[in-house]
Design a protein around this motif. Structure first.
Motif, PDB file in Angstrom:
ATOM      1  N   PRO A 153     -10.120  -1.568  -3.392  1.00 59.54           N
ATOM      2  CA  PRO A 153     -11.368  -1.692  -3.902  1.00 59.54           C
ATOM      3  C   PRO A 153     -12.636  -1.046  -3.277  1.00 59.54           C
ATOM      4  O   PRO A 153     -13.355  -1.601  -2.522  1.00 59.54           O
ATOM      5  N   TYR A 211      -2.823   1.702 -13.636  1.00 65.36           N
ATOM      6  CA  TYR A 211      -3.856   1.578 -12.423  1.00 65.36           C
ATOM      7  C   TYR A 211      -3.800  -0.046 -11.925  1.00 65.36           C
ATOM      8  O   TYR A 211      -3.772  -0.900 -12.937  1.00 65.36           O
ATOM      9  N   LYS A 212      -3.550  -0.232 -10.656  1.00 64.48           N
ATOM     10  CA  LYS A 212      -3.406  -1.797 -10.413  1.00 64.48           C
ATOM     11  C   LYS A 212      -4.347  -1.894  -9.307  1.00 64.48           C
ATOM     12  O   LYS A 212      -4.415  -1.329  -8.190  1.00 64.48           O
ATOM     13  N   ASP A 213      -5.522  -2.986  -9.432  1.00 59.74           N
ATOM     14  CA  ASP A 213      -6.691  -3.224  -8.668  1.00 59.74           C
ATOM     15  C   ASP A 213      -6.049  -3.974  -7.558  1.00 59.74           C
ATOM     16  O   ASP A 213      -5.698  -5.229  -7.924  1.00 59.74           O
ATOM     17  N   LEU A 214      -5.698  -3.596  -6.354  1.00 56.59           N
ATOM     18  CA  LEU A 214      -5.269  -4.338  -5.294  1.00 56.59           C
ATOM     19  C   LEU A 214      -5.624  -3.906  -4.070  1.00 56.59           C
ATOM     20  O   LEU A 214      -6.314  -2.955  -3.765  1.00 56.59           O
ATOM     21  N   LYS A 215      -5.808  -5.131  -3.072  1.00 54.89           N
ATOM     22  CA  LYS A 215      -6.165  -4.726  -1.778  1.00 54.89           C
ATOM     23  C   LYS A 215      -5.128  -3.947  -1.020  1.00 54.89           C
ATOM     24  O   LYS A 215      -3.973  -3.687  -1.397  1.00 54.89           O
ATOM     25  N   ASP A 254      -3.446  -4.368   1.669  1.00 54.58           N
ATOM     26  CA  ASP A 254      -2.104  -5.135   2.177  1.00 54.58           C
ATOM     27  C   ASP A 254      -1.151  -5.449   1.044  1.00 54.58           C
ATOM     28  O   ASP A 254       0.201  -4.924   1.075  1.00 54.58           O
ATOM     29  N   VAL A 255      -1.619  -5.714  -0.246  1.00 55.19           N
ATOM     30  CA  VAL A 255      -0.708  -5.908  -1.253  1.00 55.19           C
ATOM     31  C   VAL A 255      -0.133  -4.738  -1.778  1.00 55.19           C
ATOM     32  O   VAL A 255       0.991  -4.713  -2.043  1.00 55.19           O
ATOM     33  N   GLY A 264       3.718  -3.608  -2.126  1.00 51.83           N
ATOM     34  CA  GLY A 264       4.378  -3.361  -3.392  1.00 51.83           C
ATOM     35  C   GLY A 264       5.213  -1.932  -3.607  1.00 51.83           C
ATOM     36  O   GLY A 264       6.135  -1.828  -4.430  1.00 51.83           O
ATOM     37  N   VAL A 324       4.371  -0.560  -6.794  1.00 51.75           N
ATOM     38  CA  VAL A 324       3.165   0.422  -6.407  1.00 51.75           C
ATOM     39  C   VAL A 324       3.985   1.884  -6.112  1.00 51.75           C
ATOM     40  O   VAL A 324       5.079   1.756  -5.151  1.00 51.75           O
TER      41      VAL A 324
END
Ligand SMILES: Nc1ncnc2c1ncn2[C@@H]1O[C@H](COP(=O)(O)OP(=O)(O)OP(=O)(O)O)[C@@H](O)[C@H]1O
Ligand SMILES: [Mg+2]
Lengths: 368, 328, 685
Positions: free
Chosen positions: B56, B81-85, B87-88, B92, B98
């Protein structure tokens, strides 16, 4: 009393009339570890003391009685005396703490869950003070509820319920919802629901106390009529003595869960077992209930033998006119034998006492 | 994986619209496009799917969408596209959810868990992005202009009282950053014996808003910040000098009394994805650009309010030579 | 003091003189005690301040936190071999597949088609038809407006996805929640076991379990739905369970006497009679599910949360407000639609459906129109994909400049307010609470709760307080407690003023209700930046955000309570010549005491729910710890400890407030415990 031909819905099993009821040593104590109290000295404590000591409340205390098939048996008592608890123990809507209940050939207190269900489905129905109708069901389906629970098909149960609706005089209201009916009509639905299953015994817990006096009288007459027509055994709870006297073959009076007296209406009025019962009955128009048996005195040799002759079961009010018209005391004769004499005084005491203000009447009841 | 088709779907729709507009006759129907899509699918290479984590911040979006757009256009990859912080995203790698983290600011703890050697080996380093992260203490430009000497830590105490706020308990307030970043500011403050208290903003949004507000209202503010960041296009923050970074001066968190090192931002990918060896792997390995390049795309997104796809597309069209080099 | 407990249900009390009495008797002595405790506390504090505050140094972590972190690492390490992870992973995959299929029908291109199976026209038609079928034409219009807004403003996919996620979550809530509601409603033991779990589910910050959930269920919609489920289950279980347990005993007894089985009792009596209450629970669960939309997008959950977050990273207030307002619109649509649907079902069940024949015709014709629309939307591109417009961007820009203007006008006042509250209230309170030695603060809190609520308040204070102490975040907890108390007081002040005003003026009511609805449903992430711009980051920004969220519920409760005071009572008091002020303070407020207590309790719980948001705007303390744990994997243990601490703090405050309210006679309805009150109680009156 037996079933008459007027019975509208002959039962499929061919069962007729009522079943007897036998209650022995019945106890109900509310609270934790209640079963441990019975048999200990604590059981003898008064209700208030027991509550203070153990936190338990006695609902029903060592009650025994029998009801004959077809009899109308009335249970009376002040609020909190345990009437509702007792009547619920009969079909184990409240689980008794101790004692046995027998209905017909079944020992209710040792039934399994499923036997108990069978009993409730086929043998015993109940009518409640607050009706207990299902607001989301139409009248016809409320009446048919017991049949639905048995698994009867919709068509069949509606047909059967329709007949009962007619019987209680609600024709035309089949598709109404309970909240569209007056209180009296709602209780007719309750009554119809109880009758629909064609039980051999009906239990009533103050069914009419929420109704106004006129409707109440109608409903009482309705019960009398139904009793005449279908001849069920009835256990009827009320705290209205007039109602009890009107309906009951016998009356049982409870206080703090204990039986104070069991007897016919005139026994209860004429020979109250103690002050509690006397108080209870003091408002009753005694002349309507008492028979000559309760006001006569033993014959004396000097008694006139010209007075009118009546049997000892003649009600005072009916005797009054003839007795007062005659110059001679009434001679009470049973089976051809003179059993007593009733003076005008005795009759007047009963009749006049009713017109005195209540305070003046307090404690003035006749006791023997 | 179908769930995250949405962006690629939107892209497909956008592309479809574009072709629609280009085709002379406007009567293109859904049926025609459907068969067109079928043909294209048959013709394009077998890149398969690319699961791109999108962390982000805007700079990251710039990298992600430039690389993603190229992978899609040049190799026919399906880019999710994967909106992730952070750590996540790293979690993945092991599950195949991911494939790629395109801009990593250094996560020793995560590397310990997931890199070959210390961890389970589900992730690996694919080299630098060419961007250099300049982390440090920054002040708004008006402050640097009006009090030039404030840019040296030695003079900070002189202004401590002006930095005071209701939150700083009588000392000067130092604005700590979003907790995602490793920060040593509390140690630095205490080891340099400054009369400041670190108060954490709690989020990047709060930090940015604080600096914007400070510049607008001419308030005193000093805090942790970093470049490249799109905010610099609007508010060119000025860096405060701290004692120079030397190797090892940040090894003991409690003893830190030096500036942050220049961070080489890198690409991290899932081992299984790299081993599959699709055409996009080389693209990612070759991808390298400058802070200015990234800032430009970030500006399109943050200031010009373009959709990330469109911003990436625009930059790709404007910089064919750089793109050529990555495609090798 | 004990006499106060004797008064029951003050709302039905019709003699104004009677109700203030218990307060008069128990009030002063109670507050005198509290003041005495505080004075003693301050005196001791002067002597020992700064000792034993249990403040953790920057990087210090306790054993509990390390243990929590190691536990989590163990789970990660074992994920390839762990049977549970395999199972939940499969469940997650199933959810994603199902959701993917749904998206291809409604929201995403179904490859190779350039558009979904059903284009926008078909979806709008279907939804409008469904609105008519389950509710009425007014609802149908609302539905159509909502759906068209998604498309026109450029958020079609996200809007539909949000509805799909909410729909799937609510379906799961029903499947899992109804059996539990039945258990809670029929078994005292089940209730005793389940209630604390529900309390924890509702107060545990999502950030704490978001990452572990991802570990088990995978990235994306699967985790989004699971997290939503955790938060949305409790209202249905609680309210539905309450409804089932509150079914009139006379109906149950009467039907039992017919020999029904317990299954028949449940199906034919308890569930039908509890239906209305269950629907309220379901409605609450739906609203709760919706409020998770944003958080879920942190793990790539689809929906309107995603554009809000991506606008947030650009500080683009306008662009976050547009999807935010669409969420509000969605909430209003779902609330009104479910309410109307249940009312209609009730009527229909009674055969009183409005003009049955006409309805059938309308629905039949409508159905044909829908089919035509679906066909068209499958054939013509413009009817399948919304044309690109700049309307969304324009609206965002307008909202942006409006926000700027407001901030510009109010900026100075905001700063002044922040400083006044911070220096005047927050700082002194904070230094008393947080700079006292822990033993002093703890004993003072126990004494205060004893004075307020007696033994019933002391027990939870001691139990939960001990838990907080053991978790090692005592100092942070005191900081958070300060903010929570101040925020709750401010919420109540606002609620009293606005609530009474609303109750006394229909016009104000009409004007405020929609704003309150919006305040309750708009995601906090949409107004973080304006709040930051107005007040600057820090504790007061956190408090302001909490007020935006918590005040509406409290205001509505106060307004409803005051309005419920019978007109006859007011007439009686007016006939004695009271002034408006006397009328409010002597009659309306005392008689609405139950509602005030409930408002305070709910306000408190809503404020607690915003602790983590506070952490995002510089409030430090527990909220920051949770965010830190969420942001950095090595700090997860700290975040988890902070999350559990928040739960314990919430339970403690709730129980103390409850005990205190019971003592003043302002009994808080058991049903309301930890449930959201009707967040969007109908605006119509
Ligand atoms: N579930 C219960 N738990 C504890 N005590 C009970 C319970 N039900 C009844 N009691 C107590 O048992 C006693 C008898 O109650 P019951 O309802 O049988 O009286 P009642 O004679 O029917 O009175 P009423 O005329 O008011 O209906 C009362 O003292 C009541 O408080
Ligand atoms: Mg009773």
């Amino acid at each position: 009393m037996t079933a008459t031909d007027a019975r509208p819905t002959p039962d499929a099993t061919g069962r007729t009339g009522g079943a007897g009821l036998e209650v022995r040593d019945l106890w109900k104590i509310f609270g934790p570890k209640a079963d441990r109290i019975i048999g200990t000295p604590d059981a003898e404590l008064s209700r208030a003391d027991l509550k203070a000591k153990t936190g338990c409340v006695v609902g029903v205390k060592d009650v025994s009685f029998d009801v004959a098939p077809g009899e109308v048996f009335v249970v009376m008592g002040l609020s909190g005396s345990g009437k509702s608890t007792l009547v619920r123990c009969l079909t184990r809507l409240i689980e008794p703490t101790h004692g046995t209940v027998r209905i017909g050939d079944d020992e209710v207190t040792s039934c399994s869950e499923s036997q108990l269900r069978e009993l409730r489905r086929h043998q015993v129905s109940m009518v409640f003070q607050h009706f207990g109708l299902l607001p989301h069901k139409q009248v016809i389906d409320n009446v048919a509820y017991g049949l639905e629970v048995r698994g009867m098909s919709k068509k069949e149960r509606r047909a059967k319920a329709g007949e009962v609706v007619d019987l209680v005089g609600l024709s035309g209201y089949e598709t109404s919802y309970p909240d569209q009916l007056s209180g009296g009509m709602q209780q007719r639905v309750g009554l119809a629901r109880a009758l629909a299953g064609d039980p051999s015994m009906l239990l009533f817990d103050e069914p009419f106390s929420a109704l106004d006096p006129l409707i109440r009288r109608d409903m009482q007459n309705e019960v009398i009529r139904l009793h005449r027509e279908v001849g069920k055994t009835m256990v009827f709870i009320t705290h209205d003595l007039a109602e009890a006297l009107k309906l009951g073959d016998r009356i049982m009076i409870l206080r703090d869960g204990e039986v104070v007296q069991v007897g016919t209406p005139d026994e209860v009025v004429g020979a109250p077992a103690d002050d509690y019962v006397a108080d209870f009955t003091s408002d009753v128009p005694r002349s309507h209930v008492l028979t000559l048996k309760w006001v006569m005195r033993p014959p004396r040799p000097d008694d006139s033998s010209e007075g009118p002759v009546m049997s000892s079961s003649t009600i005072v009010r009916e005797a009054a006119q003839a007795a007062l018209a005659s110059d001679h005391p009434v001679r009470v004769v049973d089976d051809g034998e003179l059993v007593g004499i009733v003076d005008d005084d005795a009759i007047l005491r009963v009749v006049v006492a009713e017109q005195a203000p209540p305070s003046a009447r307090q404690g003035s009841g006749e006791r023997r | 994986m179908r769930t995250s088709l949405k962006r690629s779907g939107r892209l497909a729709a956008a592309a479809a619209c574009a072709t629609l507009a280009l085709s002379a006759c406007g009567s293109s129907s859904i049926d025609e496009q459907t068969s067109e899509n079928k043909e294209n699918a048959a013709a394009s290479g077998d890149c398969g799917e690319l699961n791109m984590a999108v962390n982000p911040w805007v700079g990251y979006q710039a990298d992600a969408y430039v690389v993603g757009t190229l992978a899609k256009e040049k190799f026919g990859c399906t880019v999710n596209y994967k909106d992730l912080k952070e750590d996540v995203s790293w979690q993945g790698f092991g599950t195949g959810e991911v494939d790629l983290v395109i801009e990593d600011w250094g996560h020793p703890d995560l590397e310990k868990k997931f890199f070959e050697g210390e961890g389970d080996g589900s992730a690996q380093d694919l080299g630098p992005t060419g961007n250099e992260g300049i982390i440090g203490w920054y002040v708004p430009p008006w402050l640097a202009e009006k009090y030039p000497d404030i840019l040296d830590h030695e003079n900070l105490d002189k202004y401590a009282q002006q930095f005071k706020t209701s939150e700083s308990g009588g000392k000067g307030q130092f604005l700590g950053a979003d907790p995602s970043y490793v920060q040593f500011d509390e140690a630095i403050v205490s080891n340099l014996d400054l009369d400041f208290k670190v108060v954490f903003s709690g989020s990047e949004a709060a930090s940015i808003e604080a600096f914007e507000k400070a510049e607008k209202d001419k308030e005193f503010l000093i805090g942790y910040f970093y470049e490249p960041q799109w905010l610099f296009a609007e508010v060119p923050l000025k860096k405060v000098e701290l004692p120079d970074y030397e190797d090892g001066c940040q090894d003991d968190p409690a003893e830190v009394a030096c500036d942050y090192p220049v961070t080489t931002l890198k690409k991290v990918a899932s081992t299984s994805w790299v081993e599959e060896g699709g055409p996009a792997v080389d693209l990612v390995k070759n991808f390298e650009w400058t802070n200015d390049d990234q800032n430009e795309v970030a500006k399109y997104i943050a200031k010009d309010k373009m959709e990330p796809e469109a911003a990436a597309q625009k930059w790709i069209e404007e910089n064919p030579d750089k793109v050529e080099a990555w495609l090798g | 003091m004990s006499t106060a407990t004797d008064t029951t249900t003050p709302a039905v009390d019709t003699t104004p003189a009677a109700s203030p009495e218990p307060e008069a008797r128990s009030g002063p002595s109670r507050w005198v005690l509290v003041v005495a405790v505080v004075v003693g506390w301050v005196l001791l504090w002067l002597v020992v301040r700064g000792q034993d505050t249990l403040q953790l140094a920057g990087r210090e972590r306790t054993d509990v936190m390390r243990w929590l972190g190691e536990f989590r690492d163990g789970v990660i390490a074992s994920r390839d071999t762990n049977a549970l992870v395999a199972f939940t992973g499969a469940v997650g995959e199933g959810i994603r597949t199902l959701f993917g299929e749904l998206q291809q029908v409604f929201s995403l291109p179904a490859f190779p088609r350039p558009v979904p199976q059903i284009g926008w026209l078909g979806v709008v038609a279907l939804a409008t038809w469904a609105g008519t079928a389950v509710a009425n034409l007014r609802i149908a219009v609302l539905v159509a407006v909502t759906f068209v807004s998604y498309g026109v403003l450029g958020y079609w996919e996200q809007g539909i996805d949000l509805l799909l996620v909410t729909g799937l979550s609510v379906a799961a809530v029903v499947v899992i929640g109804m059996p539990l509601a039945v258990a809670v409603g029929t078994s005292r033991r089940a209730r005793a076991v389940i209630t604390p779990v529900l309390d924890a589910m509702q107060t545990m910050p999502t950030f704490v379990y978001l990452l572990p959930v991802v570990l088990f269920f995978g990235i994306g919609v699967s985790s989004a739905i699971v997290c939503t489920l955790v938060y949305a289950l409790p209202p249905l279980i609680r309210i539905g369970g309450y409804g089932i347990s509150a079914v009139s005993t006379s109906a149950i007894e009467a039907t039992d006497s017919t020999g029904q089985t317990s299954w028949q009792r449940l199906r034919k009596v308890q569930l039908p009679l509890a239906r209305t209450t269950i629907v309220v629970g379901l409605n609450q669960s739906t609203m709760a599910a919706l409020s998770m939309a944003i958080i879920a997008s942190y793990v790539d959950g689809p929906g309107l949360g995603e554009p809000v977050l991506s606008a947030l990273i650009r500080n683009d207030v306008g662009a976050s407000l547009v999807p935010g307002l669409l969420i509000v619109l969605t909430a209003i649509m779902l609330d009104r639609a479910t309410t109307a649907a249940s009312e209609r079902a009730e009527l229909a069940a009674r055969g009183r459906g409005l003009r049955g024949r006409a309805r059938t015709v309308v629905l039949g014709v409508g159905g044909v129109v829908v089919l035509v629309c679906v066909y068209l939307s499958r054939t013509y591109l413009p009817l399948a994909a919304w044309p690109e417009t700049s309307l969304g961007r324009d609206l965002a820009d307008t909202l942006d400049s409006a926000t700027d203007a407001v901030v510009g006008v109010l900026g100075g006042a905001g700063e002044a307010l922040r400083n006044a509250i911070s220096y005047g209230l927050l700082n002194p309170m904070q230094s008393l609470l947080a700079e006292s030695p822990w033993w002093l603060a703890a004993s003072a809190l126990v004494l205060v709760s004893a004075a307020l609520g007696g033994l019933r308040a002391v027990v939870p204070t001691v139990v939960f307080g001990t838990g907080i102490l053991l978790l090692g975040l005592w100092h942070s907890t005191m900081l958070t407690l300060t903010m929570v108390l101040v925020a709750t007081v401010l919420v109540m002040v606002i609620a009293l003023v606005l609530g009474v005003w609303m109750a006394r003026s229909r016009r104000v009511d009409l004007l405020l209700r929609p704003l309150l609805d919006a305040g309750q449903t708009i995601p906090a992430f949409c107004y973080l930046i304006p709040v930051l711009a107005l007040f600057g980051f820090g504790r007061f920004a956190a408090i302001a955000a909490a007020i935006v969220y918590a005040a509406p519920a409290a205001i509505k409760l106060v307004a409803d309570g005051v309005r419920a005071v019978p007109e006859t009572t007011l007439e009686a008091s007016r006939s004695t010549g009271t002034t408006s002020w006397q009328e409010i303070t002597q009659v309306q407020l005392p008689m609405a005491r139950g509602s005030l207590a409930l408002a305070a309790n709910q306000g408190l719980l809503y404020v607690l729910a915003m602790i983590v948001i506070g952490g995002l705007v510089g409030a430090q303390a527990l909220g920051y710890d949770v965010v830190l744990g969420f942001s950095r994997s090595e700090e997860w243990g700290l975040g988890a400890a902070a999350g559990i601490t928040i739960v314990l703090l919430g339970l403690m405050l709730d129980r103390v407030a409850r005990a205190a309210a019971d003592r003043t006679g302002g009994r808080v309805d058991a049903r309301s415990r930890f449930t959201l009150p009707r967040r969007l109680s109908p605006t119509r009156t």
